[in-house]
Design a protein around this motif. Structure first.
Motif, PDB file in Angstrom:
ATOM      1  N   THR A  34       9.620  53.052  -4.754  1.00  0.00           N
ATOM      2  CA  THR A  34      11.155  53.611  -3.462  1.00  0.00           C
ATOM      3  C   THR A  34      10.486  54.925  -2.356  1.00  0.00           C
ATOM      4  OG1 THR A  34       9.720  55.696  -4.652  1.00  0.00           O
ATOM      5  CG2 THR A  34      11.183  54.971  -6.044  1.00  0.00           C
ATOM      6  N   GLY A  35       8.902  54.350  -2.094  1.00  0.00           N
ATOM      7  CA  GLY A  35       8.542  54.514  -1.251  1.00  0.00           C
ATOM      8  C   GLY A  35       7.583  55.741  -1.154  1.00  0.00           C
ATOM      9  N   SER A  36       6.647  56.111  -0.516  1.00  0.00           N
ATOM     10  CA  SER A  36       5.292  57.176  -0.802  1.00  0.00           C
ATOM     11  C   SER A  36       6.062  58.561  -1.828  1.00  0.00           C
ATOM     12  CB  SER A  36       4.609  57.053   0.624  1.00  0.00           C
ATOM     13  OG  SER A  36       4.221  56.212   0.560  1.00  0.00           O
ATOM     14  N   SER A  37       6.941  58.361  -0.513  1.00  0.00           N
ATOM     15  CA  SER A  37       7.109  59.716  -0.669  1.00  0.00           C
ATOM     16  C   SER A  37       8.463  60.225  -1.818  1.00  0.00           C
ATOM     17  CB  SER A  37       8.308  60.838   0.667  1.00  0.00           C
ATOM     18  OG  SER A  37       8.337  61.047   1.963  1.00  0.00           O
ATOM     19  N   SER A  38       8.840  60.031  -2.611  1.00  0.00           N
ATOM     20  CA  SER A  38       9.182  59.379  -3.706  1.00  0.00           C
ATOM     21  C   SER A  38       8.359  59.883  -4.873  1.00  0.00           C
ATOM     22  CB  SER A  38      10.428  58.162  -3.473  1.00  0.00           C
ATOM     23  OG  SER A  38      11.600  58.799  -2.542  1.00  0.00           O
ATOM     24  N   GLY A  39       7.088  58.789  -3.993  1.00  0.00           N
ATOM     25  CA  GLY A  39       6.649  58.724  -5.378  1.00  0.00           C
ATOM     26  C   GLY A  39       5.817  59.851  -5.560  1.00  0.00           C
ATOM     27  N   LEU A  40       5.313  60.215  -4.905  1.00  0.00           N
ATOM     28  CA  LEU A  40       4.867  62.045  -4.965  1.00  0.00           C
ATOM     29  C   LEU A  40       5.733  62.950  -6.380  1.00  0.00           C
ATOM     30  CD1 LEU A  40       2.720  62.666  -1.902  1.00  0.00           C
ATOM     31  CD2 LEU A  40       2.123  62.182  -4.113  1.00  0.00           C
ATOM     32  N   SER A  41       7.229  63.019  -5.615  1.00  0.00           N
ATOM     33  CA  SER A  41       8.045  63.735  -6.320  1.00  0.00           C
ATOM     34  C   SER A  41       8.160  63.257  -8.069  1.00  0.00           C
ATOM     35  CB  SER A  41       9.437  63.680  -5.915  1.00  0.00           C
ATOM     36  OG  SER A  41       9.244  64.286  -4.490  1.00  0.00           O
ATOM     37  N   ALA A  42       7.717  61.725  -7.980  1.00  0.00           N
ATOM     38  CA  ALA A  42       7.864  61.044  -9.307  1.00  0.00           C
ATOM     39  C   ALA A  42       6.356  61.376  -9.671  1.00  0.00           C
ATOM     40  CB  ALA A  42       7.734  59.881  -9.174  1.00  0.00           C
ATOM     41  N   ILE A  43       5.314  61.374  -9.274  1.00  0.00           N
ATOM     42  CA  ILE A  43       4.015  62.415 -10.421  1.00  0.00           C
ATOM     43  C   ILE A  43       4.201  63.993 -10.344  1.00  0.00           C
ATOM     44  CG2 ILE A  43       2.116  62.906  -9.643  1.00  0.00           C
ATOM     45  CD1 ILE A  43       1.758  60.645 -10.066  1.00  0.00           C
ATOM     46  N   ARG A  44       5.110  64.436  -9.677  1.00  0.00           N
ATOM     47  CA  ARG A  44       5.230  66.202  -9.850  1.00  0.00           C
ATOM     48  C   ARG A  44       6.037  66.133 -10.914  1.00  0.00           C
ATOM     49  NH1 ARG A  44       7.468  67.643  -5.312  1.00  0.00           N
ATOM     50  NH2 ARG A  44       9.864  67.533  -6.229  1.00  0.00           N
ATOM     51  N   ARG A  45       6.677  65.129 -10.824  1.00  0.00           N
ATOM     52  CA  ARG A  45       8.332  65.361 -12.061  1.00  0.00           C
ATOM     53  C   ARG A  45       7.818  64.689 -13.281  1.00  0.00           C
ATOM     54  NH1 ARG A  45      12.370  64.100  -8.429  1.00  0.00           N
ATOM     55  NH2 ARG A  45      11.881  61.927  -8.629  1.00  0.00           N
ATOM     56  N   GLY A  46       6.715  64.342 -13.101  1.00  0.00           N
ATOM     57  CA  GLY A  46       5.816  63.603 -14.306  1.00  0.00           C
ATOM     58  C   GLY A  46       6.706  62.403 -14.606  1.00  0.00           C
ATOM     59  N   GLU A  47       6.933  61.769 -14.184  1.00  0.00           N
ATOM     60  CA  GLU A  47       7.824  60.000 -14.535  1.00  0.00           C
ATOM     61  C   GLU A  47       6.980  58.875 -14.362  1.00  0.00           C
ATOM     62  OE1 GLU A  47      11.670  62.354 -12.793  1.00  0.00           O
ATOM     63  OE2 GLU A  47      10.789  60.451 -11.468  1.00  0.00           O
ATOM     64  N   ALA A  48       6.215  59.337 -12.938  1.00  0.00           N
ATOM     65  CA  ALA A  48       4.988  58.190 -13.167  1.00  0.00           C
ATOM     66  C   ALA A  48       3.806  58.808 -13.380  1.00  0.00           C
ATOM     67  CB  ALA A  48       4.506  57.927 -11.304  1.00  0.00           C
ATOM     68  N   ASP A  49       3.003  57.820 -13.938  1.00  0.00           N
ATOM     69  CA  ASP A  49       1.593  57.899 -14.190  1.00  0.00           C
ATOM     70  C   ASP A  49       0.604  58.051 -12.977  1.00  0.00           C
ATOM     71  OD1 ASP A  49       2.175  58.132 -17.137  1.00  0.00           O
ATOM     72  OD2 ASP A  49       2.291  56.436 -17.237  1.00  0.00           O
ATOM     73  N   VAL A  50       1.335  56.687 -11.461  1.00  0.00           N
ATOM     74  CA  VAL A  50       0.481  56.553 -10.733  1.00  0.00           C
ATOM     75  C   VAL A  50       1.253  56.178  -9.594  1.00  0.00           C
ATOM     76  CG1 VAL A  50      -0.958  54.513  -9.716  1.00  0.00           C
ATOM     77  CG2 VAL A  50      -1.297  55.207 -12.365  1.00  0.00           C
ATOM     78  N   LEU A  87       0.469  57.637   3.681  1.00  0.00           N
ATOM     79  CA  LEU A  87       1.033  58.645   4.424  1.00  0.00           C
ATOM     80  C   LEU A  87      -0.137  59.436   5.615  1.00  0.00           C
ATOM     81  CD1 LEU A  87       3.049  60.750   1.503  1.00  0.00           C
ATOM     82  CD2 LEU A  87       4.052  59.524   3.652  1.00  0.00           C
ATOM     83  N   LEU A  88       0.455  59.702   6.505  1.00  0.00           N
ATOM     84  CA  LEU A  88      -0.632  59.978   7.880  1.00  0.00           C
ATOM     85  C   LEU A  88       0.162  61.192   7.875  1.00  0.00           C
ATOM     86  CD1 LEU A  88      -2.607  59.158   9.614  1.00  0.00           C
ATOM     87  CD2 LEU A  88      -0.622  58.758  11.074  1.00  0.00           C
ATOM     88  N   ASP A  89      -0.679  62.361   8.217  1.00  0.00           N
ATOM     89  CA  ASP A  89      -0.666  63.458   8.473  1.00  0.00           C
ATOM     90  C   ASP A  89      -1.465  63.374   9.704  1.00  0.00           C
ATOM     91  OD1 ASP A  89      -0.497  66.689   7.877  1.00  0.00           O
ATOM     92  OD2 ASP A  89      -2.260  66.600   9.546  1.00  0.00           O
ATOM     93  N   GLU A  90       0.511  64.281  10.057  1.00  0.00           N
ATOM     94  CA  GLU A  90       0.647  63.504  11.916  1.00  0.00           C
ATOM     95  C   GLU A  90      -0.210  65.136  12.794  1.00  0.00           C
ATOM     96  OE1 GLU A  90       5.016  64.272  12.424  1.00  0.00           O
ATOM     97  OE2 GLU A  90       4.982  63.021  10.308  1.00  0.00           O
ATOM     98  N   GLY A  91      -0.728  65.920  12.217  1.00  0.00           N
ATOM     99  CA  GLY A  91      -1.464  67.425  12.548  1.00  0.00           C
ATOM    100  C   GLY A  91      -2.734  66.745  12.662  1.00  0.00           C
ATOM    101  N   PHE A 100      -1.069  65.661   1.566  1.00  0.00           N
ATOM    102  CA  PHE A 100       0.246  65.658   1.103  1.00  0.00           C
ATOM    103  C   PHE A 100       0.805  65.995  -0.193  1.00  0.00           C
ATOM    104  CE2 PHE A 100       0.577  62.878   4.548  1.00  0.00           C
ATOM    105  CZ  PHE A 100       1.954  63.205   5.449  1.00  0.00           C
ATOM    106  N   LEU A 101      -0.671  65.882  -0.977  1.00  0.00           N
ATOM    107  CA  LEU A 101      -0.574  66.413  -2.357  1.00  0.00           C
ATOM    108  C   LEU A 101      -0.266  67.710  -2.324  1.00  0.00           C
ATOM    109  CD1 LEU A 101      -4.149  64.957  -4.205  1.00  0.00           C
ATOM    110  CD2 LEU A 101      -1.346  64.265  -4.012  1.00  0.00           C
ATOM    111  N   LYS A 102      -0.635  68.733  -1.556  1.00  0.00           N
ATOM    112  CA  LYS A 102      -0.550  70.493  -1.600  1.00  0.00           C
ATOM    113  C   LYS A 102       0.899  70.311  -1.157  1.00  0.00           C
ATOM    114  CE  LYS A 102      -2.197  74.802   0.142  1.00  0.00           C
ATOM    115  NZ  LYS A 102      -2.999  74.786  -1.229  1.00  0.00           N
ATOM    116  N   ARG A 103       1.339  69.207   0.173  1.00  0.00           N
ATOM    117  CA  ARG A 103       2.635  69.489   0.236  1.00  0.00           C
ATOM    118  C   ARG A 103       3.626  68.888  -0.916  1.00  0.00           C
ATOM    119  NH1 ARG A 103       2.931  66.637   6.376  1.00  0.00           N
ATOM    120  NH2 ARG A 103       0.988  67.982   6.182  1.00  0.00           N
ATOM    121  N   PHE A 104       3.035  68.248  -1.227  1.00  0.00           N
ATOM    122  CA  PHE A 104       4.566  67.833  -2.565  1.00  0.00           C
ATOM    123  C   PHE A 104       4.434  68.490  -3.978  1.00  0.00           C
ATOM    124  CE2 PHE A 104       5.474  64.794   0.308  1.00  0.00           C
ATOM    125  CZ  PHE A 104       6.544  64.434   0.180  1.00  0.00           C
ATOM    126  N   GLU A 105       3.829  69.802  -3.881  1.00  0.00           N
ATOM    127  CA  GLU A 105       2.730  70.559  -5.247  1.00  0.00           C
ATOM    128  C   GLU A 105       2.208  69.505  -6.202  1.00  0.00           C
ATOM    129  OE1 GLU A 105       6.464  72.969  -5.551  1.00  0.00           O
ATOM    130  OE2 GLU A 105       6.838  73.359  -3.596  1.00  0.00           O
TER     131      GLU A 105
END
Ligand code: AMP
Ligand code: MG
Length: 665
Positions: free
Chosen positions: A456-472, A477-481, A489-494
């Motif tokens: 699904t791409g990196s960003s959706s992967g992190l959302s799936a981790i947040r919701r508990g759908e993904a184990d891994v 993802l490169l932080d532009e700043g 991104f762990l913080k950014r995706f809560e």
């Protein structure tokens, strides 16, 4: 409202209205019966009730090796004080012994042999010993023990199988037990099938330019078989009135049902229209059903035989088959029309926006969450993809009037298969060849772990981790700043309170260009050249973020905004969803350059200008770290085998801390 029996043109009908219109003109009825020899009866449907003419078993039968006795003679038997009987002979299978058992006597008997007259039980040989004709019995048996009485399985006169039963090996076994060599079955409805489209080529033939292989001929034919019909393939029709007429006419001649796929939407659909109305009354009944997928569906009846025009899109074709064609074939085959699917309750993992005003049949994946039970996830492949149904575990039905389904809403999932085995290991995130390698090794080491991946791409992967759908989740993802990978991104995706970051490996990113680099491209600066066209990646993908990071740097050097700069990059607005799609665009000459990984450039024999190494890392939910499948995944990630495998792939390399924990809450 549609009146039954009335023809409706180009008005979208509901599923129910379309079905009642069809059934009003063509009530589903069996096509006939025929006599079938038992050896061909498997998977056929019984057209007669079956009454037993004999007892099964036909005689009292021993179920153990041992001794046929009067049970009463053993009642006093004990471990240290055996009952003592006299052995008077032996009873064999397939023979009726002339001997009979009297009080104080026993007859040796084999499993399956008729129990001799006089005896009412069999003592297992294990509870006896003997010397000459003296038998010691160390345990009592009750009357009837280890004997299956005549007629106790099936009694003569009993109604044992009913009309309409599908004959599986269990039922054909019963017919054999009764000695029935031939049986009345319903005839299988003959179903003529044609594919239509100028672009279609039969598998096995050469795939010419701009052609595709005919998928529906196969998948529709096999669906017909699965539903109890007999498919007859008519071939591929070109999109001409003549060809379509010829094939549909032929279909009605040789079959009980005709199915066409493709060419049902407006325009070409008119051809099917004209043909059907010419062939006989009442002709077309339905053109357009308010469902998704499958709006351009045609249903008609010609001289009492149903016609179905399925949409060309293979996924839509199968969904529409399921809704309309399967019940019709099953009824004509004598099976219960509506087959009961296995249904489970699950919760939506995310908000879902269906197509308003149409009933939606949405293919979904089911993911097991530890506490919340099952969660569903719409299958992400596009609507034209053939893999959609193969990847889906089932589908949900969303009523016409729903504007959206809330996240966490409970829905009913219709399962495609009887058994649902949720994956032991769910991996959702960015696709990488390295993950495929890792999973190959994992299956070799732990063949019992069932894993499932969703790219699904990196960003959706992190959302799936947040919701508990993904184990891994695999992310890059490169932080532009900060110019730092993944951790920010762990913080950014809560997920920084619930996820562990684990070092993966390095990937060589760079510019993919045509073989021998004819445009002499060397750096990001070349993307600004007027004679160069870029092929871009989708927003949210790690690679796109990386490109924007570098373009931003150039923009600020030139005192421009990113938008100002990218407005002069040819092709910046053309997005593709994968590394492979970038490579194909360059291979075909549609673009000169794209950002991507070396592995893919190599696969497509394209040139590659290495620019930077990126970190492809893994995020694991903390509460899943102790799961066996996750442990096995991490063991494999840390193994020497995996590091060796990585070294063999151009563009991927292990780091000295591959597998180490970089962050944990
Ligand atoms: P149509 O319904 O003919 O407009 O086709 C809709 C889409 O399905 C087009 O992309 C067709 O190329 C595709 N299609 C139609 N028939 C088939 C088939 N038999 N196998 C695979 N794809 C098909
Ligand atoms: Mg077509």
């Amino acid at each position: 409202m549609t009146k039954l029996g009335q023809k409706v043109f180009r008005t979208l009908l509901t599923v129910e209205a379309a079905k009642s219109l069809l059934y009003a003109h063509c009530p589903p009825a069996q096509v006939g019966t025929e006599i079938v020899p038992l050896e061909c009866a498997h998977n056929r449907v019984l057209a007669q009730d079956v009454e037993a003419k004999i007892d099964v078993p036909p005689f009292d039968k021993a179920t153990m090796d041992g001794y046929a006795v009067y049970a009463e003679d053993t009642f006093m038997a004990e471990e240290d004080e055996p009952a003592i009987l006299k052995i008077i002979g032996k009873a064999f299978v397939g023979e009726n012994t002339k001997l009979s058992v009297e009080r104080g006597k026993a007859i040796e008997i084999s499993t399956g042999a008729p129990v001799p007259r006089g005896a009412n039980a069999v003592v297992m040989v294990e509870y006896t010993d003997s010397e000459g004709d003296v038998l010691n019995i160390y345990r009592p048996v009750g009357p009837g023990e280890n004997v299956i009485a005549a007629g106790s399985d099936i009694r003569a006169g009993e109604l044992i199988l009913r009309k309409g039963t599908l004959l599986t090996p269990r039922e054909t076994g019963i017919l054999a037990a009764l000695g029935i060599p031939i049986i009345d079955c319903y005839m299988k409805p003959r179903v003529a099938i044609l594919s239509s489209g100028n672009e279609l080529i039969a598998p096995g033939k050469k795939l010419d330019d701009a052609k595709i292989f005919d998928i529906n001929a196969r998948s529709v034919s096999d669906s017909v078989t699965e539903s109890g019909g007999k498919p007859l393939f008519l071939g591929i029709a070109r999109d001409t009135l003549d060809d379509i007429t010829l094939k549909i006419r032929e279909g009605f001649k040789i079959a009980d049902i005709v199915i066409a796929s493709g060419g049902t939407s407006a325009g070409i659909g008119d051809l099917v229209y004209q043909v059907l109305d010419k062939l006989g009354k009442p002709g077309i009944l339905v053109h357009g059903v308010s469902v998704r997928p499958g709006k351009p569906t045609i249903i008609g009846v010609v001289k009492g035989k149903p016609f179905f025009g399925l949409p060309g899109n293979p996924t839509s074709a199968l969904m529409i088959f399921d809704i309309f064609v399967r019940p019709t074939i099953r009824a004509m085959a004598g099976l219960m029309a509506e087959e009961r699917r296995r249904i489970i309750d699950a919760k939506t993992a995310q908000k879902i926006y269906p197509s308003e005003g149409r009933r939606e049949y949405l293919p979904v994946n089911i993911v097991r969450c530890d506490e919340e039970g099952y969660m569903i996830y719409p299958v992400l492949t596009g609507s034209g993809a053939i893999t959609t149904l193969a990847e889906a575990d089932g589908f949900i039905e969303i009523p016409e009037n729903r504007r959206f389904l809330k996240e966490g809403e409970t829905v009913k999932v219709n399962l495609f298969s009887e058994t649902l085995k949720p994956a032991d290991l769910m991996i959702i995130g960015s696709h990488c060849v390295g993950v495929d390698l890792l999973l190959n090794l994992l299956s070799k080491n732990s063949p019992n772990i069932l894993y499932k991946t969703m790219n699904t791409g990196s960003s959706s992967g992190l959302s799936a981790i947040r919701r508990g759908e993904a184990d891994v989740s695999g992310i890059h993802l490169l932080d532009e700043g900060k110019g730092e990978y993944n951790l920010p991104f762990l913080k950014r995706f809560e997920v920084d309170d619930k996820a562990v970051l684990i070092r993966g490996y390095n990937r060589q990113q760079g510019l993919i260009v045509a073989r021998n680099n004819p445009r002499k491209i060397t750096s990001f600066m070349d993307l600004l050249r007027h004679d160069i066209t870029l092929i871009n990646r989708n927003a949210g993908s790690g690679t796109r973020i990386l490109l924007d990071f570098h373009l931003n740097r150039i923009a600020s050097q030139q005192g421009l905004s990113l938008e100002q700069l990218t407005s002069s990059v040819n092709g910046y607005s053309i997005e593709t969803k994968s590394h492979a799609a970038v490579a194909v665009a360059i291979l075909r000459g549609k673009a000169d350059v794209g950002l991507g990984i070396e592995t893919v450039a190599e696969q497509y024999h394209l040139d590659f200008i290495p620019l930077l190494q990126e970190n492809y890392d893994f995020v694991v939910r903390k509460d899943r770290m102790s799961k066996n499948s996750v442990k096995a995944f991490l063991d494999t990630l840390r193994s020497e085998d995996f590091k060796e495998a990585l070294k063999n792939v151009r563009g991927l390399s292990p780091t000295d801390n591959t597998g180490n924990i970089l962050y944990q809450p």
